[in-house]
Design a protein around this motif. Structure first.
Motif, PDB file in Angstrom:
ATOM      1  N   PRO A   1       3.340  -0.188  -2.179  1.00  0.00           N
ATOM      2  CA  PRO A   1       3.093   0.438  -3.493  1.00  0.00           C
ATOM      3  C   PRO A   1       4.305   1.214  -3.984  1.00  0.00           C
ATOM      4  CG  PRO A   1       1.987   1.675  -1.758  1.00  0.00           C
ATOM      5  CD  PRO A   1       2.548   0.446  -1.104  1.00  0.00           C
TER       6      PRO A   1
ATOM      7  N   PRO B   1       1.877  -5.519   0.928  1.00  0.00           N
ATOM      8  CA  PRO B   1       2.320  -5.013  -0.377  1.00  0.00           C
ATOM      9  C   PRO B   1       2.719  -3.542  -0.271  1.00  0.00           C
ATOM     10  CG  PRO B   1       0.262  -6.227  -0.587  1.00  0.00           C
ATOM     11  CD  PRO B   1       0.499  -6.047   0.874  1.00  0.00           C
TER      12      PRO B   1
ATOM     13  N   PHE C   1       3.451  -2.690  -7.292  1.00  0.00           N
ATOM     14  CA  PHE C   1       3.868  -3.038  -5.930  1.00  0.00           C
ATOM     15  C   PHE C   1       5.308  -3.545  -5.953  1.00  0.00           C
ATOM     16  CE2 PHE C   1      -0.712  -3.602  -6.206  1.00  0.00           C
ATOM     17  CZ  PHE C   1      -1.154  -2.839  -5.131  1.00  0.00           C
TER      18      PHE C   1
ATOM     19  N   ARG D   1      -3.448  -6.337  -5.119  1.00  0.00           N
ATOM     20  CA  ARG D   1      -3.026  -5.981  -3.759  1.00  0.00           C
ATOM     21  C   ARG D   1      -3.477  -7.035  -2.762  1.00  0.00           C
ATOM     22  NH1 ARG D   1      -5.659  -4.112   0.259  1.00  0.00           N
ATOM     23  NH2 ARG D   1      -7.467  -3.579  -1.030  1.00  0.00           N
TER      24      ARG D   1
END
Length: 209
Positions: free
Chosen positions: A53, A51, A43, A10
């Protein structure tokens, strides 16, 4: 999924690093391709600054029920198919040292056929239902019940194959290789080997997805 790996992925995406570079760094650090692919797949590939998810699979009672019923139907089908073939072998190549009444064998044949008529169509229907659900929503590949029961099935099939080969070697060493024995060994090898091969290919397909 490893939370440390997910957090690193992430943060790397937040820095705008290309996925190929992130993947290469994780591979060089020793992470497995399956773990790296899963972390990146968590992602979405979008132009959004942060990012995004993807929806993560969750454990539902319905999902557990479907997979438990499907694999139970599979085990029942495999067991009764093997037993049915064994009974036909006993009818075709009787054992002189073991007297089994024809009526008893035929009663067992009827029981095995009855179980197969119920169990195998149920397994085929549920397998098709599961594959259709995965095609609609690929995140369902990460279903925990599916993964656990698939690996359990691989373990059972592998154990059956090991036992089958061990029995064959034992009888070879003892010089006892009758037609009945070889036919039964081949039956177990085909059923267990086919099951193992199918679900191993299914797992590899998940890892490649």
């Amino acid at each position: 999924m490893n939370l440390e790996l997910l957090d690193f992925t992430r943060r790397a995406l937040e820095q705008g690093l290309p996925r190929e570079r992130i993947s290469g760094a994780l591979h060089d650090a020793g992470w497995s391709p399956a773990d790296v692919n899963a972390a990146l797949a968590a992602f979405a590939e979008t132009d959004f600054p942060l990012p995004v998810p993807r929806p993560r699979p969750y454990l539902s009672a319905q999902e557990v029920f479907v997979y438990a019923l499907m694999f139970t139907a599979l085990y029942a089908s495999a067991w009764n198919l093997g037993a049915l073939v064994f009974r036909f072998i006993d009818l075709a190549v009787p054992d002189p040292a073991r007297r089994v009444f024809h009526a008893v064998l035929m009663d067992g044949v009827r029981r095995n056929i009855a179980a197969l008529v119920v169990a195998f169509p149920l397994f085929a229907f549920l397998l098709r239902h599961v594959h259709a659900a995965i095609d609609r929503d690929p995140t369902k590949r990460e279903s925990r019940p599916r993964k656990w029961l698939t690996w359990l099935t691989l373990f059972i099939a592998a154990a059956a194959l090991i036992g089958d080969v061990s029995a064959l070697v034992y009888n070879v060493l003892g010089g006892e290789l009758g037609a009945r024995f070889l036919l039964k060994v081949a039956t177990v090898a085909v059923i267990a080997g086919g099951t193992f091969g199918y679900f191993l290919a299914d797992i590899r397909k998940d890892e490649a997805a």
